[in-house]
Each structure stands twice: as structure tokens, then as C-alpha cells.
Design an enzyme around this catalytic site. Sequence first.
Site, mmCIF file in Angstrom:
data_model
loop_
_atom_site.group_PDB
_atom_site.id
_atom_site.type_symbol
_atom_site.label_atom_id
_atom_site.label_comp_id
_atom_site.label_asym_id
_atom_site.label_seq_id
_atom_site.Cartn_x
_atom_site.Cartn_y
_atom_site.Cartn_z
ATOM 1 N N THR A 65 5.285 8.646 13.756
ATOM 2 C CA THR A 65 4.910 7.798 14.893
ATOM 3 C C THR A 65 3.609 7.903 15.246
ATOM 4 O O THR A 65 2.778 6.709 15.699
ATOM 5 C CB THR A 65 5.688 8.529 16.029
ATOM 6 O OG1 THR A 65 6.986 8.154 15.794
ATOM 7 C CG2 THR A 65 5.655 7.701 17.581
ATOM 8 N N GLU A 109 9.564 16.379 15.161
ATOM 9 C CA GLU A 109 9.883 16.335 13.589
ATOM 10 C C GLU A 109 9.249 17.107 12.763
ATOM 11 O O GLU A 109 8.180 17.303 12.628
ATOM 12 C CB GLU A 109 9.737 14.596 13.374
ATOM 13 C CG GLU A 109 10.410 14.038 12.209
ATOM 14 C CD GLU A 109 9.957 12.668 11.909
ATOM 15 O OE1 GLU A 109 10.979 12.067 11.471
ATOM 16 O OE2 GLU A 109 8.939 12.254 12.111
ATOM 17 N N CYS A 161 13.445 10.313 7.698
ATOM 18 C CA CYS A 161 13.471 10.038 9.360
ATOM 19 C C CYS A 161 14.581 10.085 9.891
ATOM 20 O O CYS A 161 14.662 10.144 11.105
ATOM 21 C CB CYS A 161 12.608 8.541 9.366
ATOM 22 S SG CYS A 161 13.515 7.279 8.441
ATOM 23 N N GLY A 178 6.623 5.124 8.427
ATOM 24 C CA GLY A 178 5.954 6.539 8.420
ATOM 25 C C GLY A 178 5.975 7.229 9.977
ATOM 26 O O GLY A 178 6.944 6.856 10.542
ATOM 27 N N GLU A 225 8.545 1.279 11.547
ATOM 28 C CA GLU A 225 10.015 2.042 11.418
ATOM 29 C C GLU A 225 9.183 3.461 11.559
ATOM 30 O O GLU A 225 8.485 3.795 10.572
ATOM 31 C CB GLU A 225 10.399 1.866 10.310
ATOM 32 C CG GLU A 225 11.968 2.255 10.397
ATOM 33 C CD GLU A 225 11.986 3.759 9.899
ATOM 34 O OE1 GLU A 225 12.160 4.527 10.764
ATOM 35 O OE2 GLU A 225 11.942 4.077 8.822
ATOM 36 N N LYS A 283 0.707 -0.981 -0.040
ATOM 37 C CA LYS A 283 -0.036 0.124 0.066
ATOM 38 C C LYS A 283 0.771 1.159 -0.091
ATOM 39 O O LYS A 283 1.264 1.848 0.966
ATOM 40 C CB LYS A 283 -0.920 0.135 1.057
ATOM 41 C CG LYS A 283 -2.310 0.777 1.110
ATOM 42 C CD LYS A 283 -1.918 2.315 0.641
ATOM 43 C CE LYS A 283 -1.682 2.948 1.836
ATOM 44 N NZ LYS A 283 -1.525 4.574 1.675
#
Length: 496
Positions: free
Chosen positions: A244, A398, A300, A242, A265, A190
Amino acid sequence: MARSYPEWQQLATELEIEGRAFIAGEYSAAQDGRSFACINPANGQTLAQIAWCGQREVDTAVQAARQAFESGEWSALAPLARGRILKRFAALIRECSDELSLLETLDVGKPIADTQSVDVAGAAYCVEWFAEAIDKIGGEVAPVDPKLVGLVTREAIGVVAAVVPWNFPILMASWKFGPALAAGNAVIVKPSEKSPLTAIRLAALAKEAGIPDGIFQVLPGAGDTGKMLALHMDVDCIAFTGSTAVGKLIAADAAASNLKRTWLELGGKSPNIILPDCPDIKKAARTAAAAIFYNMGEMCTAGSRVLVHRDIKDSFLAAFKEAAQGWQPGDPLNPDTAMGAIVDRIQYDKVLSYVDKGLNEGATLICGGKATHLEQGLFIEPTAFDCARADLTICREEIFGPVLSVITFDTVEEAIRIANDSEYGLAAAVWTSDLSTAHKVSRALRAGTVWVNCYDEGGDMNFPFGGFKQSGNGRDKSLHAMEKYSELKSTLIKLG
């Protein structure tokens, strides 16, 4: 042979783009006709309409995956034979490098030089690496009572859903489907709604390579499509890369359904520590610039926090500002462009909002801070702030854009404390001339990857990739990744 800027522009006008889902060996539109526009962030032009898969497509794909897996046509194939097919898949990715690189660049705004040398090349390498590993991994004969034979073996989990991100679409997808296919699973990819094009194209290459129908499928769609896969009772494992926040939702859905294996991850706010005995301040500054501005900061592992010792701060910042000039954004189709466009308007606005937060909270602008519009594209200057405190919003959250926070420290202990004072723990770096200091600081940093006197090195597949704390669980890359997509089985045979 490297292509020129005009050649890439010409190829872009000739490119044929597929926007349908790939289910049970065929491309098909969503049954309800839903679709979404795929927009080129460098100029705002619509590239294609993409199928928006719903519950019917998810159910059909999962059923096809289940049937294909249980048939044994792939899972029971001899490891050597499975490896040969995956090697052919890797070879086809390389053969289609120009097309895949162009799709990636147009889709997400990445510089064409990077999509060729890193993204597509890395995906082919990943698939090939796991293909070569298949017949190198065995089980165990356990030491048991002489009246028994005890075997420990690994078996494929079954149906694996891979929900992959938009910052490295083809590369991150390969980190999921490479080991999952190698282990014998059926995989449903996906892709992000921001970056569906290369995954859709890969599906046809997988079939051409000889991967059976139902074993490799692609379901484009938005967050609702991923949620359906996370909740599906016949999906055995879900792997996600993607944010958190979304990772927590996927984990909750996986637990609320069939307790499917869940590998995440997630985000990062990685510290890059420059100690006073840094062996080369100019090199550290150039590397720090690359660590935050490469891929438009949409990483990331981006070195988004530079922690610099007070004694060398002025010389470091002077070198950094000079290095940042080499990261001015430009047309992603130009092979000389170092930094391209921000992936879409949502992310573009988000990054600029963090620039405003930095200014409003008293951070001092070192460079950049503005949007630039090249032919109505979504471009942001390489930006850095000098932050008087480590608790500013731009130091803790982030941003996922080309925005750096520079924080000053006075002792090694203070640097470690600031570095670890984060909900994340994905990556970190330290610059020092002392080997003992390098080891001590590396051990003290709570991160899945630590670089010493470098940053973002180690593209080799032998290194596991993942994080501590809320940066996720499990690991991509290396043989450890194959463990995520298999189940351990103990078999005890009593001798007569």
C-alpha cells in the site's frame, strides 16, 4: 510426468539464465552498464546479474511501445487474429513449464510443486482465457433519437506499464499483461528486482508467439525504474501490485505527470472467522494453516488473522498446531516441500522483527517463532501467536510472512467489528453451518473476496480480484479487468 528431486537438482545446474532487458524485440543490457545480483534465497548463491534499467531504457521502451501501438499492427489486428497469437503465447508458456517453474523457484524460493501447478499453469490459463474473450466482447448501440445512430465502443488505452510483485511473479504479471494485450495495448512489464527471471524469459516467448516488437517489453530494475514509468508523460496507464505504501507513491507520481490511468492491487490483513457452529473444526484448522503458510505467507490475501469463538478456541488451536507441523520449510527443489524460503534477506529480517514485536507486546507463542537455516538459506518456521488484544502490531500490520495472529471473540457482532477494523479490505472468510449467518456475515465484511467454509478457493478467471479501502482499486481477472485497459468512446452519427 512429474520430475523427481534429483532431476530438478540436475536441471538447475543446466539452466541458462537471461538477465538483460527486452526492448523493441531484442535483449539488451543497460546502457550505463548497471546491474544487480539475483540471489537464490534457498542457498544464497548468485544466479545471474540482471540489467538495471534507467531513464534511457525507459524512454527507449516507451517510444518503441508508442510506435508499435500507433502502427496498428497489434491494436488494429482483427480480434480473432490477436486471440490466436495470444493462444500461441499461452501454449508456449505451457511447453516451457519446467524451465519457467525452475526459474521461479530458484529466484524467489517457492516450492517447485507450487510453481508448476499454480504459478506457471495459472499464467498460461490467464493468457488463454483473455485470448478467448477478445472476440466475445462487443460494444453497444445506444437508444437515441431516430435521426441518430449512437455507438458505444471500447478502444485500447495505448501504452500500459505493469509493475508487478515478487510473491507470484509470473502469475501476477499475467493478470496485468493478459487483459492489457487482449485489449490491444502495448505493454511494458517492470518485474520486482527480487524476482525478474520469469518476466525476462516470457519476453522471448511472446516474440516467438508472434506478438510484434514493441508490444511486449520487459524492464528489470528497482523502485527507481518503476517511478520513471509512473512519471512518464507517454505512458497512458500504470497497473501495480504491491504494498500500500508504494502504491500511494505510484498514484501520486501518476497524478503529478499526465494523470495516467492507475490501477492498484495492494496489501491485506485478511480475517478468517471461525464461528462456534463451524461445520468441521479440524478442516477449518487445516485450511487456516494453509491460508497463512502457503507461499511462506507471502500473499496479500493470506489469512493472517484467525478470529475464533471462545467456546471452540481450545479444540481449534489443538487441531491447528497439528496442521502446522505439515508446513515445516525445506528445499524448494524437492517436490515434497510444502513451504520454501523467504524471498530475500530484507523480507526475512522484517518477518523475524514482527515475531520479536509479538513477543515483546505480550502475545503468546503457539508454535514456531524461529529461523531455520537449511544450507544457509532464508527459512522461517510456521509461526502463530495467541493475541489477547486485537490492537497488537502483529494483528494490524501486514507481515507478509508465515506468522499468524489468533484473536478470540464472543459474539458474531464482535467478530465483524474486529474483522473490519483494518485499513485493508482485500479478503475474508467465515466458517458456519448456518446459511443465513453465512450470507449476513459475508455482506457485513468489507472485503473484495469473501470465502465461506473455505479459504483461497476460486482460481477461476471468471472472478474479479481486488480490494476495498487501502487494499486498492480496480480489479484483476475476469472481464472487469479488460475494462481497466480500455477507454469508452461514444460516437453519434446523424442520418441524412
